[in-house]
Write a protein that holds these residues in place. Structure first.
Motif, mmCIF file in Angstrom:
data_model
loop_
_atom_site.group_PDB
_atom_site.id
_atom_site.type_symbol
_atom_site.label_atom_id
_atom_site.label_comp_id
_atom_site.label_asym_id
_atom_site.label_seq_id
_atom_site.Cartn_x
_atom_site.Cartn_y
_atom_site.Cartn_z
ATOM 1 N N UNK A 242 0.674 -1.042 0.299
ATOM 2 C CA UNK A 242 -0.047 0.086 0.359
ATOM 3 C C UNK A 242 0.790 1.271 0.070
ATOM 4 N N UNK A 243 2.465 0.935 0.860
ATOM 5 C CA UNK A 243 2.779 2.192 1.113
ATOM 6 C C UNK A 243 3.358 2.594 -0.781
ATOM 7 N N UNK A 244 3.586 0.990 -1.072
ATOM 8 C CA UNK A 244 4.964 1.531 -2.787
ATOM 9 C C UNK A 244 3.657 2.521 -3.581
ATOM 10 N N UNK A 245 2.533 1.641 -3.904
ATOM 11 C CA UNK A 245 1.624 2.533 -4.370
ATOM 12 C C UNK A 245 0.693 3.498 -3.876
ATOM 13 N N UNK A 246 1.145 3.953 -2.863
ATOM 14 C CA UNK A 246 0.270 5.520 -2.382
ATOM 15 C C UNK A 246 -1.388 4.586 -2.722
ATOM 16 N N UNK A 247 -1.875 3.784 -2.176
ATOM 17 C CA UNK A 247 -3.280 3.390 -2.843
ATOM 18 C C UNK A 247 -4.133 3.684 -1.013
ATOM 19 N N UNK A 248 -4.956 4.483 -1.392
ATOM 20 C CA UNK A 248 -5.701 4.358 -0.373
ATOM 21 C C UNK A 248 -7.157 3.273 0.595
ATOM 22 N N UNK A 249 -7.326 2.675 -0.286
ATOM 23 C CA UNK A 249 -7.720 0.948 -0.564
ATOM 24 C C UNK A 249 -6.648 0.207 0.200
ATOM 25 N N UNK A 250 -7.225 -0.843 1.292
ATOM 26 C CA UNK A 250 -6.680 -1.699 2.048
ATOM 27 C C UNK A 250 -6.799 -2.548 0.959
ATOM 28 N N UNK A 251 -5.395 -3.813 0.847
ATOM 29 C CA UNK A 251 -5.093 -4.177 0.291
ATOM 30 C C UNK A 251 -4.437 -6.248 1.225
ATOM 31 N N UNK A 252 -4.956 -7.259 0.621
ATOM 32 C CA UNK A 252 -4.750 -7.955 1.414
ATOM 33 C C UNK A 252 -3.720 -9.038 1.035
ATOM 34 N N UNK A 253 -2.825 -9.939 1.093
ATOM 35 C CA UNK A 253 -1.953 -10.957 0.705
ATOM 36 C C UNK A 253 -3.110 -12.159 0.634
ATOM 37 N N UNK A 254 -2.787 -12.599 -1.066
ATOM 38 C CA UNK A 254 -3.820 -13.233 -1.228
ATOM 39 C C UNK A 254 -2.527 -15.133 -1.568
ATOM 40 N N UNK A 255 -2.918 -16.400 -0.667
ATOM 41 C CA UNK A 255 -2.226 -17.245 -0.887
ATOM 42 C C UNK A 255 -2.265 -18.348 -1.934
ATOM 43 N N UNK A 256 -1.687 -19.145 -2.425
ATOM 44 C CA UNK A 256 -1.777 -20.213 -3.735
ATOM 45 C C UNK A 256 -2.962 -21.970 -2.071
ATOM 46 N N UNK A 257 -3.696 -22.022 -2.833
ATOM 47 C CA UNK A 257 -4.887 -23.223 -2.419
ATOM 48 C C UNK A 257 -5.247 -21.493 -1.082
ATOM 49 N N UNK A 258 -5.844 -20.736 -1.711
ATOM 50 C CA UNK A 258 -6.812 -20.407 -0.836
ATOM 51 C C UNK A 258 -6.749 -19.704 0.448
ATOM 52 N N UNK A 259 -7.570 -19.648 0.564
ATOM 53 C CA UNK A 259 -7.679 -18.700 2.241
ATOM 54 C C UNK A 259 -6.965 -20.190 3.655
ATOM 55 N N UNK A 260 -6.807 -19.996 4.296
ATOM 56 C CA UNK A 260 -6.154 -20.081 5.260
ATOM 57 C C UNK A 260 -7.334 -20.583 6.075
ATOM 58 N N UNK A 261 -6.937 -22.378 5.873
ATOM 59 C CA UNK A 261 -8.180 -23.250 6.839
ATOM 60 C C UNK A 261 -7.684 -22.590 8.798
ATOM 61 N N UNK A 262 -8.967 -24.124 9.435
ATOM 62 C CA UNK A 262 -9.241 -23.348 10.457
ATOM 63 C C UNK A 262 -8.069 -25.125 11.173
ATOM 64 N N UNK A 263 -6.862 -24.681 11.798
ATOM 65 C CA UNK A 263 -6.354 -25.747 12.996
ATOM 66 C C UNK A 263 -7.505 -26.303 13.874
ATOM 67 N N UNK A 264 -6.214 -27.422 14.274
ATOM 68 C CA UNK A 264 -6.994 -27.766 15.570
ATOM 69 C C UNK A 264 -5.533 -28.871 16.098
ATOM 70 N N UNK A 265 -5.499 -27.965 17.599
ATOM 71 C CA UNK A 265 -4.834 -27.936 17.858
ATOM 72 C C UNK A 265 -5.142 -29.231 19.507
ATOM 73 N N UNK A 266 -5.032 -29.748 18.781
ATOM 74 C CA UNK A 266 -5.471 -31.769 19.700
ATOM 75 C C UNK A 266 -4.481 -31.874 20.207
#
Length: 337
Positions: A242-266
């Motif tokens: 956002x700082x490099x592009x001087x964008x006023x809109x929020x930008x998020x990182x998109x990862x391969x495999x879609x969004x992060x799934x839930x974790x099970x700490x068992x």
């Protein structure tokens, strides 16, 4: 024999102070130091001072020295006035506990104590001391004001623990008298299990909330940047982009495999040969890693099941469950203020 004689005064003083300290029970809220709460005894320089005064008086009596009498009584009067000043330096102060921050085992928790001086006289050379502190915490208390004192207390074992008994003392103004009081706030501090060193992989995610399957171990490859959508984790905002592009809109990182799934700490995912404390240490590390990634995670312990969620409140809930798991109810109840 010499060593025994040397240790005897300290042993007597410790025995006396332990008896006095046992009379002070935990106090909730403000604690005003009345005349029955402040104790005064001479210090080692004070004992030497008294021996000098006694020697001067004996010499004056032996040689019938009028000026010796006057000087002896004058020096003795200075000591008496100093004793009253030392006692008054503590009397009428109001002590109030602040907050004891949760901490991991092996670290130091910070306890804040608020000292209020309601009088018109400024109090000098005050100090707090508690078991485990490397050195006393020195401070002054201005007239009609409050002084916030931060105390670093060691935290050795997980669970809820009462704040240790604190000693407030002063040797002002001459150092020949020591006035002190004991204060134990009705306060508990929560100690989390000591986390395992970084490096352990997270369990595989339950499912992906995007188009593909999420990877295990907490690692994904950055695929692209996209505009922010409601529900995105704040941890995934690409501030540098956002700082490099001087964008006023929020930008998020998109990862391969879609969004992060839930974790099970068992608990059952850990090696069966591990003891309970090592398991708790690993799960504490898992909670910290999952929270740093901003993913939703559930946690399961024997007899405890916490549904999947994310955020600081969820992190604290999981860490508290790990800290108090398997402990007696009396040792695991209470709250820090």
């Amino acid at each position: 024999m010499t060593a025994a004689r040397t240790a005897e005064p300290g042993a007597r003083r410790g025995w006396l102070e332990s008896i006095i300290a046992s009379r002070h029970r935990p106090v909730a809220g403000d604690h005003r130091l009345g005349h029955r709460h402040v104790y005064v005894l001479p210090t080692r320089p004070g004992l030497l001072y008294g021996a000098v005064v006694a020697t001067m008086l004996i010499a004056s009596i032996n040689y019938r020295l009028s000026l010796g009498y006057a000087l002896s009584f004058l020096v003795a009067a200075v000591a008496i006035v100093a004793m009253l000043q030392t006692w008054r330096n503590l009397a009428s102060l109001v002590l109030r506990p602040g907050r004891a921050e949760p901490v991991f085992a092996g670290d130091f928790t910070t306890l804040t104590a608020i000292v209020r001086n309601p009088g018109r006289i400024e109090r000098f050379a005050l100090s707090f001391l508690a078991p485990g502190m490397a050195r006393p915490e020195h401070f002054d208390a201005s007239s009609g004001a409050e002084q916030i004192v931060s105390l670093a207390l060691p935290a050795r074992e997980r669970g809820w623990h009462p704040v240790p008994r604190l000693r407030l003392e002063t040797r002002f103004p001459l150092g020949i008298w020591r006035a002190w009081t004991w204060w134990q706030p009705a306060l508990r501090v929560l100690v989390y299990p000591k986390p395992e060193p970084p490096g352990a992989s997270l369990p595989a995610r339950l499912a992906s909330s995007g188009d593909g399957q999420a990877r295990g171990g907490g690692e994904q490859d950055l695929a692209a940047l996209r505009p922010w959508r409601a529900g995105d984790s704040p941890r995934r905002i690409a501030w540098k982009a956002m700082a490099r592009t001087a964008s006023e809109d929020l930008i998020v990182r998109q990862y391969e495999g879609g969004e992060l799934g839930e974790l099970s700490l068992d608990w059952d995912l850990l090696p069966p040969g591990w003891d309970d404390e090592r398991r708790l240490s690993r799960m504490t590390r898992w909670v910290l890693e999952a929270d740093s990634l901003g993913v939703r995670y559930a946690m399961t312990l024997p007899g405890v099941a916490i549904v999947a969620d994310a955020g600081p409140a969820h992190r604290e809930r999981c860490l508290e469950s790990l800290a108090t798991w398997g402990l007696a109810p009396a040792a695991s109840t209470g709250r820090s203020r």
